[in-house]
Structures are given as structure tokens and as C-alpha cells.
Design a protein around this motif. Structure first.
Motif, PDB file in Angstrom:
ATOM      1  N   ILE A 113       0.722  -1.296  -0.126  1.00 24.66           N
ATOM      2  CA  ILE A 113       0.026  -0.020   0.116  1.00 24.66           C
ATOM      3  C   ILE A 113       0.939   1.273  -0.121  1.00 24.66           C
ATOM      4  CG2 ILE A 113      -1.676  -1.030   1.375  1.00 24.66           C
ATOM      5  CD1 ILE A 113      -1.214   0.720   3.759  1.00 24.66           C
ATOM      6  N   ASN A 114       0.276   2.532  -0.373  1.00 26.93           N
ATOM      7  CA  ASN A 114       1.162   3.680  -0.277  1.00 26.93           C
ATOM      8  C   ASN A 114       0.096   4.742   0.031  1.00 26.93           C
ATOM      9  OD1 ASN A 114      -0.453   3.971  -2.900  1.00 26.93           O
ATOM     10  ND2 ASN A 114       1.556   3.758  -4.005  1.00 26.93           N
ATOM     11  N   GLN A 115      -1.313   4.561  -0.011  1.00 26.09           N
ATOM     12  CA  GLN A 115      -1.939   5.592   0.640  1.00 26.09           C
ATOM     13  C   GLN A 115      -3.083   5.114   1.806  1.00 26.09           C
ATOM     14  OE1 GLN A 115      -4.489   7.098  -2.594  1.00 26.09           O
ATOM     15  NE2 GLN A 115      -2.776   8.411  -3.272  1.00 26.09           N
ATOM     16  N   ILE A 116      -3.383   5.922   2.703  1.00 24.61           N
ATOM     17  CA  ILE A 116      -4.602   5.564   3.683  1.00 24.61           C
ATOM     18  C   ILE A 116      -5.395   6.824   3.912  1.00 24.61           C
ATOM     19  CG2 ILE A 116      -4.973   4.993   6.105  1.00 24.61           C
ATOM     20  CD1 ILE A 116      -2.265   3.568   6.174  1.00 24.61           C
ATOM     21  N   GLN A 117      -6.620   6.686   3.426  1.00 26.28           N
ATOM     22  CA  GLN A 117      -7.564   7.662   3.635  1.00 26.28           C
ATOM     23  C   GLN A 117      -8.128   7.427   4.719  1.00 26.28           C
ATOM     24  OE1 GLN A 117      -8.565  10.405   1.471  1.00 26.28           O
ATOM     25  NE2 GLN A 117      -9.513  10.997   3.496  1.00 26.28           N
ATOM     26  N   LEU A 118      -8.187   8.674   5.705  1.00 28.89           N
ATOM     27  CA  LEU A 118      -8.807   8.525   7.089  1.00 28.89           C
ATOM     28  C   LEU A 118     -10.293   9.571   6.805  1.00 28.89           C
ATOM     29  CD1 LEU A 118      -5.933   8.912   9.207  1.00 28.89           C
ATOM     30  CD2 LEU A 118      -7.032   6.855   8.605  1.00 28.89           C
ATOM     31  N   ASN A 119     -11.120   9.058   7.413  1.00 25.76           N
ATOM     32  CA  ASN A 119     -12.609   9.961   7.729  1.00 25.76           C
ATOM     33  C   ASN A 119     -12.952  10.084   9.029  1.00 25.76           C
ATOM     34  OD1 ASN A 119     -12.775  10.353   4.773  1.00 25.76           O
ATOM     35  ND2 ASN A 119     -13.202   8.259   4.618  1.00 25.76           N
ATOM     36  N   PHE A 120     -12.942  11.197   9.611  1.00 28.12           N
ATOM     37  CA  PHE A 120     -13.580  11.510  11.086  1.00 28.12           C
ATOM     38  C   PHE A 120     -14.723  12.144  11.019  1.00 28.12           C
ATOM     39  CE2 PHE A 120      -8.770  11.332  10.601  1.00 28.12           C
ATOM     40  CZ  PHE A 120      -8.381  10.545  11.718  1.00 28.12           C
ATOM     41  N   GLU A 121     -15.399  11.911  12.243  1.00 21.99           N
ATOM     42  CA  GLU A 121     -16.925  12.545  12.570  1.00 21.99           C
ATOM     43  C   GLU A 121     -16.476  14.002  12.551  1.00 21.99           C
ATOM     44  OE1 GLU A 121     -18.956  11.087  15.593  1.00 21.99           O
ATOM     45  OE2 GLU A 121     -18.823   8.971  14.998  1.00 21.99           O
ATOM     46  N   GLN A 122     -15.323  14.393  13.091  1.00 18.23           N
ATOM     47  CA  GLN A 122     -15.050  16.118  13.486  1.00 18.23           C
ATOM     48  C   GLN A 122     -14.842  16.690  12.063  1.00 18.23           C
ATOM     49  OE1 GLN A 122     -13.579  13.446  15.093  1.00 18.23           O
ATOM     50  NE2 GLN A 122     -12.765  14.091  17.076  1.00 18.23           N
ATOM     51  N   LEU A 143       7.351   5.057   8.902  1.00 19.95           N
ATOM     52  CA  LEU A 143       7.014   5.307   7.473  1.00 19.95           C
ATOM     53  C   LEU A 143       6.721   6.720   7.340  1.00 19.95           C
ATOM     54  CD1 LEU A 143       4.466   2.192   6.836  1.00 19.95           C
ATOM     55  CD2 LEU A 143       7.027   2.525   6.359  1.00 19.95           C
ATOM     56  N   VAL A 144       5.969   7.521   8.260  1.00 15.14           N
ATOM     57  CA  VAL A 144       5.692   8.761   8.305  1.00 15.14           C
ATOM     58  C   VAL A 144       5.793   9.439   9.591  1.00 15.14           C
ATOM     59  CG1 VAL A 144       3.705  10.555   7.815  1.00 15.14           C
ATOM     60  CG2 VAL A 144       4.282   8.688   6.049  1.00 15.14           C
ATOM     61  N   GLU A 145       6.148  10.612   9.734  1.00 19.31           N
ATOM     62  CA  GLU A 145       6.095  11.295  10.888  1.00 19.31           C
ATOM     63  C   GLU A 145       5.772  12.861  10.789  1.00 19.31           C
ATOM     64  OE1 GLU A 145       9.491  10.917  13.240  1.00 19.31           O
ATOM     65  OE2 GLU A 145      11.037  11.300  11.603  1.00 19.31           O
ATOM     66  N   ASP A 146       5.319  13.360  11.846  1.00 17.78           N
ATOM     67  CA  ASP A 146       4.566  14.786  11.740  1.00 17.78           C
ATOM     68  C   ASP A 146       4.167  15.113  10.425  1.00 17.78           C
ATOM     69  OD1 ASP A 146       5.639  15.479  14.346  1.00 17.78           O
ATOM     70  OD2 ASP A 146       7.709  15.928  13.594  1.00 17.78           O
ATOM     71  N   TYR A 147       3.146  14.420  10.161  1.00 18.38           N
ATOM     72  CA  TYR A 147       2.404  14.565   8.957  1.00 18.38           C
ATOM     73  C   TYR A 147       1.150  15.205   9.334  1.00 18.38           C
ATOM     74  CZ  TYR A 147       0.335  13.253   4.178  1.00 18.38           C
ATOM     75  OH  TYR A 147       0.003  12.985   2.981  1.00 18.38           O
ATOM     76  N   ARG A 148       0.743  16.235   8.616  1.00 21.96           N
ATOM     77  CA  ARG A 148      -0.409  17.191   8.994  1.00 21.96           C
ATOM     78  C   ARG A 148      -1.677  16.675   8.246  1.00 21.96           C
ATOM     79  NH1 ARG A 148      -0.487  23.528   8.540  1.00 21.96           N
ATOM     80  NH2 ARG A 148      -2.433  24.180   9.590  1.00 21.96           N
ATOM     81  N   ILE A 149      -2.503  16.586   8.980  1.00 16.74           N
ATOM     82  CA  ILE A 149      -3.998  16.392   8.627  1.00 16.74           C
ATOM     83  C   ILE A 149      -4.956  17.519   8.978  1.00 16.74           C
ATOM     84  CG2 ILE A 149      -3.652  13.971   8.093  1.00 16.74           C
ATOM     85  CD1 ILE A 149      -5.309  13.218  10.646  1.00 16.74           C
ATOM     86  N   LEU A 150      -5.622  17.940   8.153  1.00 17.72           N
ATOM     87  CA  LEU A 150      -6.412  19.102   8.436  1.00 17.72           C
ATOM     88  C   LEU A 150      -8.025  19.091   7.956  1.00 17.72           C
ATOM     89  CD1 LEU A 150      -6.450  22.225   9.184  1.00 17.72           C
ATOM     90  CD2 LEU A 150      -5.725  22.592   7.057  1.00 17.72           C
ATOM     91  N   ASN A 170       4.961  -2.691   2.674  1.00 17.92           N
ATOM     92  CA  ASN A 170       4.576  -4.244   2.776  1.00 17.92           C
ATOM     93  C   ASN A 170       4.672  -4.571   4.139  1.00 17.92           C
ATOM     94  OD1 ASN A 170       3.480  -7.049   2.328  1.00 17.92           O
ATOM     95  ND2 ASN A 170       4.214  -6.866   0.160  1.00 17.92           N
ATOM     96  N   TYR A 171       3.575  -4.391   5.016  1.00 20.33           N
ATOM     97  CA  TYR A 171       3.494  -5.099   6.362  1.00 20.33           C
ATOM     98  C   TYR A 171       2.214  -5.561   6.572  1.00 20.33           C
ATOM     99  CZ  TYR A 171       7.686  -2.059   7.075  1.00 20.33           C
ATOM    100  OH  TYR A 171       8.765  -1.523   7.102  1.00 20.33           O
ATOM    101  N   ALA A 172       2.551  -6.427   7.362  1.00 19.72           N
ATOM    102  CA  ALA A 172       1.024  -7.163   8.357  1.00 19.72           C
ATOM    103  C   ALA A 172       0.364  -6.271   8.904  1.00 19.72           C
ATOM    104  CB  ALA A 172       1.443  -8.319   8.923  1.00 19.72           C
ATOM    105  N   PHE A 173       0.972  -5.092   9.672  1.00 24.39           N
ATOM    106  CA  PHE A 173       0.209  -4.327  10.587  1.00 24.39           C
ATOM    107  C   PHE A 173       0.850  -2.804  10.408  1.00 24.39           C
ATOM    108  CE2 PHE A 173       0.929  -8.329  12.423  1.00 24.39           C
ATOM    109  CZ  PHE A 173      -0.459  -8.643  12.875  1.00 24.39           C
ATOM    110  N   LEU A 191      -7.436   1.625   2.891  1.00 23.33           N
ATOM    111  CA  LEU A 191      -6.086   1.464   2.611  1.00 23.33           C
ATOM    112  C   LEU A 191      -6.022   1.032   0.920  1.00 23.33           C
ATOM    113  CD1 LEU A 191      -6.183   1.195   5.447  1.00 23.33           C
ATOM    114  CD2 LEU A 191      -4.462  -0.650   5.407  1.00 23.33           C
ATOM    115  N   SER A 192      -5.102   1.567   0.194  1.00 23.10           N
ATOM    116  CA  SER A 192      -4.975   1.365  -1.006  1.00 23.10           C
ATOM    117  C   SER A 192      -3.399   1.525  -1.729  1.00 23.10           C
ATOM    118  CB  SER A 192      -5.797   2.285  -1.936  1.00 23.10           C
ATOM    119  OG  SER A 192      -5.429   3.709  -1.601  1.00 23.10           O
ATOM    120  N   LEU A 193      -3.324   1.124  -2.968  1.00 23.53           N
ATOM    121  CA  LEU A 193      -2.050   1.316  -3.528  1.00 23.53           C
ATOM    122  C   LEU A 193      -2.372   1.800  -5.041  1.00 23.53           C
ATOM    123  CD1 LEU A 193       0.920   0.234  -4.137  1.00 23.53           C
ATOM    124  CD2 LEU A 193       0.264  -1.811  -5.187  1.00 23.53           C
ATOM    125  N   THR A 194      -1.578   3.040  -5.164  1.00 23.97           N
ATOM    126  CA  THR A 194      -2.072   3.942  -6.237  1.00 23.97           C
ATOM    127  C   THR A 194      -0.701   3.784  -7.283  1.00 23.97           C
ATOM    128  OG1 THR A 194      -3.615   5.331  -5.295  1.00 23.97           O
ATOM    129  CG2 THR A 194      -2.266   5.982  -7.123  1.00 23.97           C
TER     130      THR A 194
END
Length: 413
Positions: A113-122, A143-150, A170-173, A191-194
Motif C-alpha cells: 500500500i502507499n495511501q491511507i484515507q482517514l475519515n473522521f466525525e469531526q 513510515l511517516v512522522e509529523d504528517y499534518r492532516i486538516l 508491505n507490512y502485516a500491521f 487502504l490502497s495502492l496507487t
């Protein structure tokens, strides 16, 4: 009689083929046809003279026996090909510690995978995230740190960026950490691979940019002149400011214009809309469009205008995949807004076209002179002819009248 019919059919076919060629405004010789399949790259000089739907292209050849041939083709666009594959997963647990909140996903397959789309109630949040991967939930790798979502949702702005992009993994978790004072309420995730297969494209030099700060509408307007009509499908806006900004933006192009007493009036159509922001790359993709004048409108509201360092505009390349069935001298004919789209069999069997075919060169453009019917004078342009015909008609009518009277007298006797 049979030979005469064949001659008439041949004459009709020749006249029809000549008329078909004469319907177009331009032609170019095709150089080097020696295989069954070839491709032709259409330069912008040709695309600028085509109808918007690209219907007015024909490839016509003349054989040594003076037979007229039409070679079928498929129009192929060389833009990037994007393939997106969703990957199954399970949300194992949600937890928290002094550093924030965590969501752990298990991927039951061996897919990368190389993308994770997150959807929140907020609807409004501004969080820093991290992403780790593990095969055994004991050893974790960042894999990623201090990544900003807004996410911002108010009367002026509706913008959200909550997609994590990272190199193929490519990880199991996978474990996502969110630094937040409030608990993130995760509604869903994907979770997806683009994969992107890069196509061929052209980048264009901008001839002129006219920037207007419209104080009344609280917006920045940029009128861009590309110099000539070109195919565009990609536009990047590079901003100098380092502070955060979120501005609605609309990208349009001129479809046509009308001259009025007050000057030229331009009609616009939207290419793309979005949000100019300080988090993502300000790159906007849209369908292939032939345009010369582009307009960018940035809504500033009560903010000061942004400083634009430069604008990049590009577009894909159109190719013709052509099948030549017989040896001949072939020409590319084009330029006719009223012609119909050709209907060729090869459009239904595009998978059978060879993957590796050579590109042909085109000769110089020739303007096709339209054949005009010779102007003939009216039959009765000379009054003497008119009087002569009238006298002849009177004589004929008089003869018929005398003949009828004579027959009537004979019957009475």
C-alpha cells in the motif's frame, strides 16, 4: 450497356473521393509508410485547426493505379494512467497514551500500500500524525512522522486533507498515531495502492500574464495567454508565502468571444475548482482541453492577496494509431468543423494493435484550394433571345389553335 454502367460508377466514386478531400482546409504528406501499423504525433499547430471534438481528421492515399484509399485510425491520448487498488484490512484496536491516540490495522494479504484515507466525525481539526509498520506488532518501523492532516468547515471554507501518502510499504500491521487533545472519532478508513504510469506530455511557455486585484469582489484574477491554442490538462500554482492559507480557486478557459460596442466579450467554461492551500501541492488536473486563454480566480475574502511565484501549464500529446492496408502516397487531411466522426472497425479491436510501432513524420502544411463552379451567365441575359423564344411559343400555340379549329369545322360538315 454494362460497360456504360461501370463507367458511371467509377466516375461517381472518383468524384466522391475528390469531394471528400476537398471538404478539408489543410493537408500534409505522410512520410515513410512501410509497415502495416504506424503512429502519427499531432503537433499543436494541427490541433489548433481541428474542431473541438477532433472529428475532422482523415488519412487518404493515392495508389500507383490512382485508386483512392482511406486508412483507419484511432486517436490515442498519452496522459498519465492511474491505477488504484483497494486493500482489505481489519481495525484491530484503538488506544491512547500520553502522546496521543492510536489506530492499528491488520492487512490479511501480502499486498503493498502507499495511501491511507482517514475519515473522521469531526469537521474541524488540525492534527499531526505518524505512521508505523510491523510484521509482528513487536518491532515497529516509522513510515511517516509529523504528517499534518486538516479539516476546515465554515461559512467561507470547506476543505479537508486527511489522506496519508507514503512510499510503497508491505507490512502485516500498520499503526497510525494522532497527536490531539480530543479523541479523534474515526468513521472509516481506506487502504490502497496507487500506481501511476507516466505518459508523454508537453510543458508550455506562457506568453503573457495579466494580474488584477479585484477589490470589489475580494479576489485575484489572472488572465493567461499561451500564445496559440494548445492541449492542456495540468496546471500548477506556486505560491511564495510560507504561512498557512486556504483559498477557493477556479480555473477557466475562453470558449469563444464576441465583439460589442463596449469591446470584446469573452465566454468562459470551468476546467477545475478546488482549494489553494499550504499543505498539498497546488496542482490541478482536468480533462484534455484545447485552449489559448486561461483564467485563474482566487477568492481572498478579507485576506491579503497571495504572492504567486510562477504558474506551470502542461498537456498530454495526441497520437494517431494508423493501419495502412496497401502501398500508396498518403496524406493527412484536417480542418472541417462540419464533418462527422469516422466509424472504423479498428476502434472495436484496439487490443490487437501492436504495442511497439514506429512514428511517422509529416510534411509541410498545404492549404487546400476550394474548387469553385464556373459562373455562367443567365440563359436570357440577352433580350433578343427572350423575344425570340416568346415568338416561338406564340407560333406553336397559334399552330395548335388553328389545327383545333380546322378539326372542329370538319366535324360540323
Amino acid at each position: 450497356m454494362k460497360n456504360k454502367a461501370c463507367f458511371i460508377l467509377l466516375l461517381f466514386a472518383f468524384t466522391n473521393s475528390f469531394g471528400q478531400q476537398n471538404n478539408f482546409n489543410f493537408k500534409r504528406e505522410i512520410i515513410g509508410t512501410n509497415d502495416q501499423w504506424h503512429k502519427l504525433e499531432l503537433p499543436n499547430e494541427i490541433l489548433a485547426k481541428l474542431s473541438p471534438n477532433l472529428n475532422d481528421i482523415r488519412i487518404i492515399g493515392i495508389s500507383e493505379q490512382n485508386d483512392t484509399l482511406e486508412a483507419p485510425y484511432i486517436i490515442h491520448s498519452t496522459e498519465d494512467q492511474i491505477k488504484n487498488v483497494n486493500v482489505d484490512f481489519k481495525l484491530l484496536n484503538q488506544s491512547r497514551d500520553k502522546n496521543g491516540y492510536y489506530f492499528t490495522f491488520k492487512v490479511p494479504t501480502s499486498n503493498s500500500i502507499n495511501q491511507i484515507q482517514l475519515n473522521f466525525e469531526q469537521e474541524n481539526f488540525d492534527w499531526k500524525t505518524s505512521l508505523e509498520g510491523s510484521q509482528d506488532q513487536q518491532n515497529w518501523y516509522t513510515l511517516v512522522e509529523d504528517y499534518r492532516i486538516l479539516s476546515i468547515n465554515n461559512a467561507h471554507t470547506n476543505y479537508q486533507f486527511s489522506k496519508l501518502n507514503f512510499p510503497n510499504a508491505n507490512y502485516a500491521f500498520y499503526r497510525i498515531g494522532i497527536k490531539s487533545g480530543e479523541k479523534p472519532k474515526l468513521e472509516s478508513a481506506a487502504l490502497s495502492l496507487t500506481e501511476i504510469v507516466k505518459g508523454k506530455s508537453r510543458n508550455y511557455k506562457i506568453k503573457k500574464i495579466n494580474t488584477i486585484e479585484n477589490k470589489k469582489r475580494k479576489q485575484t484574477e489572472l488572465d493567461i495567454d499561451l500564445g496559440s491554442p494548445v492541449v492542456i490538462n495540468d496546471l500548477k500554482i506556486n505560491i511564495r508565502e510560507s504561512f498557512d492559507y486556504y483559498r477557493p480557486v477556479h480555473i477557466q478557459y475562453v470558449t469563444d468571444s464576441t465583439k460589442t460596442e463596449q469591446g470584446w466579450k469573452y465566454n468562459y467554461q470551468t476546467l477545475a475548482s478546488g482549494t489553494l492551500n499550504s499543505i498539498e501541492k497546488n496542482e490541478f488536473k482536468f480533462s484534455n482541453t484545447i485552449a489559448q486563454h486561461v483564467k485563474i480566480i482566487i477568492k481572498n475574502s478579507d485576506n491579503e492577496a497571495l504572492s504567486i511565484s510562477n504558474i506551470e501549464i502542461g498537456g498530454s500529446i495526441y497520437e494517431l494509431l494508423v493501419r495502412f492496408s496497401k502501398p500508396a502516397k498518403y496524406f493527412l487531411y484536417y480542418g472541417n468543423n462540419n464533418t462527422r466522426k469516422p466509424n472504423y472497425d479498428i476502434s472495436r479491436f484496439s487490443d490487437n494493435i501492436p504495442k511497439s510501432i514506429t512514428t511517422l513524420a509529416l510534411g509541410d502544411e498545404e492549404t487546400i484550394r476550394k474548387s469553385e463552379s464556373p459562373k455562367s451567365d443567365p440563359l436570357f441575359a440577352n433580350e433578343n433571345w427572350l423575344w425570340a423564344v416568346m415568338a416561338l411559343i406564340i407560333l406553336i400555340l397559334g399552330g395548335f389553335t388553328l389545327k383545333m379549329i380546322k378539326k372542329t369545322d370538319e366535324r360540323e360538315v
